[in-house]
Scaffold this active site. Sequence first.
Site, mmCIF file in Angstrom:
data_model
loop_
_atom_site.group_PDB
_atom_site.id
_atom_site.type_symbol
_atom_site.label_atom_id
_atom_site.label_comp_id
_atom_site.label_asym_id
_atom_site.label_seq_id
_atom_site.Cartn_x
_atom_site.Cartn_y
_atom_site.Cartn_z
ATOM 1 N N GLU A 130 34.596 -20.663 60.164
ATOM 2 C CA GLU A 130 34.586 -20.293 61.584
ATOM 3 C C GLU A 130 34.598 -21.494 62.541
ATOM 4 O O GLU A 130 33.720 -21.638 63.393
ATOM 5 C CB GLU A 130 33.386 -19.379 61.864
ATOM 6 C CG GLU A 130 33.410 -18.111 61.011
ATOM 7 C CD GLU A 130 32.156 -17.259 61.139
ATOM 8 O OE1 GLU A 130 31.255 -17.630 61.916
ATOM 9 O OE2 GLU A 130 32.065 -16.234 60.436
ATOM 10 N N ASN A 173 37.998 -20.736 56.515
ATOM 11 C CA ASN A 173 37.747 -19.293 56.611
ATOM 12 C C ASN A 173 37.347 -18.946 58.043
ATOM 13 O O ASN A 173 36.534 -19.639 58.646
ATOM 14 C CB ASN A 173 36.602 -18.942 55.643
ATOM 15 C CG ASN A 173 36.407 -17.459 55.447
ATOM 16 O OD1 ASN A 173 37.339 -16.734 55.145
ATOM 17 N ND2 ASN A 173 35.166 -17.014 55.596
ATOM 18 N N HIS A 222 36.752 -8.524 59.179
ATOM 19 C CA HIS A 222 35.707 -7.591 59.619
ATOM 20 C C HIS A 222 36.342 -6.733 60.717
ATOM 21 O O HIS A 222 36.370 -7.119 61.888
ATOM 22 C CB HIS A 222 34.495 -8.350 60.148
ATOM 23 C CG HIS A 222 33.779 -9.146 59.101
ATOM 24 N ND1 HIS A 222 33.149 -8.545 58.026
ATOM 25 C CD2 HIS A 222 33.590 -10.478 58.964
ATOM 26 C CE1 HIS A 222 32.597 -9.480 57.269
ATOM 27 N NE2 HIS A 222 32.852 -10.658 57.804
ATOM 28 N N GLU A 270 36.451 -11.135 53.499
ATOM 29 C CA GLU A 270 35.204 -10.448 53.869
ATOM 30 C C GLU A 270 35.479 -9.056 54.431
ATOM 31 O O GLU A 270 34.854 -8.618 55.392
ATOM 32 C CB GLU A 270 34.404 -11.279 54.885
ATOM 33 C CG GLU A 270 34.121 -12.698 54.431
ATOM 34 C CD GLU A 270 33.301 -13.509 55.426
ATOM 35 O OE1 GLU A 270 32.602 -12.903 56.284
ATOM 36 O OE2 GLU A 270 33.340 -14.748 55.358
ATOM 37 N N ASP A 327 35.562 -5.486 55.645
ATOM 38 C CA ASP A 327 34.877 -4.213 55.857
ATOM 39 C C ASP A 327 35.462 -3.585 57.109
ATOM 40 O O ASP A 327 36.032 -4.275 57.953
ATOM 41 C CB ASP A 327 33.345 -4.332 55.933
ATOM 42 C CG ASP A 327 32.847 -5.398 56.885
ATOM 43 O OD1 ASP A 327 33.508 -5.671 57.915
ATOM 44 O OD2 ASP A 327 31.770 -5.975 56.625
#
Length: 450
Positions: free
Chosen positions: A161, A202, A238, A266, A268
């Site tokens: 990030e 990432n 996300h 990641e 979801d």
Amino acid sequence: MRSRRSGLSPASLLTGIATLGALLVSAPAAHAADTPLRDLASAKGKVIGTAVTGSKLTGTYGDTAGAQFNSLTPGNAMKWESVEPSRGTYNWAEADQIVAFAQAHNQQVRGHTLVWHSQNPGWLANGSWTPAQLSTLLQDHIGTEVTRYKGKLAAWDVVNEPFNEDGTYRSTLWYNGLGADYIAQALTWARAADPSAKLYINDYNVEGVNAKSTALYNLVKSLKERGVPIDGVGLQAHLILGQVPATFQQNIQRFADLGVDVAITELDIRMQLPSTDAKLTQQAADYKAVLDACVAVTRCTGVTVWGFTDSDSWIPDVFTGYGAATPYDENYVPKPAYYAIATALGGTSTPPTGACSATYSITNQWNTGFTGQVRIACSGAALSSWRVSWTYGAGQQITQAWNATCTQTGAVVSCLNASYNGTVANGGSVTFGFNAAWSGSNPVPTVTLG
């Protein structure tokens, strides 16, 4: 209070059974005969992974993590605050546990994460460091952790990030102290510590083509031109229900065209609670869209879900009113999203039918009324909620119900689970009862779900 009239002869037990319909979803045991997700993914040369909590890798959680996924990411166990909570004092217990579990189950491990602005130990975050000191601390941390797992990890999220939403660099301990080149330095130190591990940058909100993903693109392009070791980018994904970017595959492809791998790291897909059949259907379509985009691009290495069960998801703690973001519900029951993932990976997995049933019975009857009961039982599947309905054929009228919320419109009765008994485990059952009025005859209705 269940009111019953006494002194009258009960009728014979009457029974009607119907297959549960739209709300039926299978438990792990119910899809044991299906091809595991990891085998489907491996057949396509892809990874299907999950983030895990080391302390939970037992029982159903451990069984599912081991059987369904070919890659594990430690959710928190490899972050700086976890491995070095006090300066010079290390705690590798959970990270080692996850690596050992992965080795025992023939799984890859994705290291997460070496350089981040968050979840740093207080001694580091609150310290006053010169650039030279900060550089030494970072180099030592990367060297220590990567060397410990040298040869055991497939990849590392080296830098996590680094960008703001507008594509500028995030103001962090590292950027403020070392400048933008902390990213190149971190990658270089990681490559020196383990030449075989793939090294990634990432970030989140970089799934589609936008200012932030373009900044990441330009950084990767620059690093490659400079000869800095960079093997791939991680798109966290996300996502929010119904908001998979239209440019997802295009974005994956442009990074691949730079000569780097892409991993969905990641995934979801959160929804506003409560979940409904319509939302779960949309979620399944969204999961499939993400998997389809990855499968379509050769250099997309695969997809990792950020926790596979809603009971282990971070979403409810961070996004008030949202949840149900993973492929399994809190009871390890696969949701439609699970089957969508399987389909995208080339499987034909579908929820079983007939594994749960609803049984209507009359337990007491008198000249103007009766007491009835419905039993919902599962064998080879499980439910996280239920709804039964039937249509009376002789003017019967529900007057009272318990352990369910029942409504009647004309001849049609619909009963929903109470807040405390929606879950029906594989091999378990729940019942609810009701009183009703009748006159003349009391035929047994056909019970359905949906």
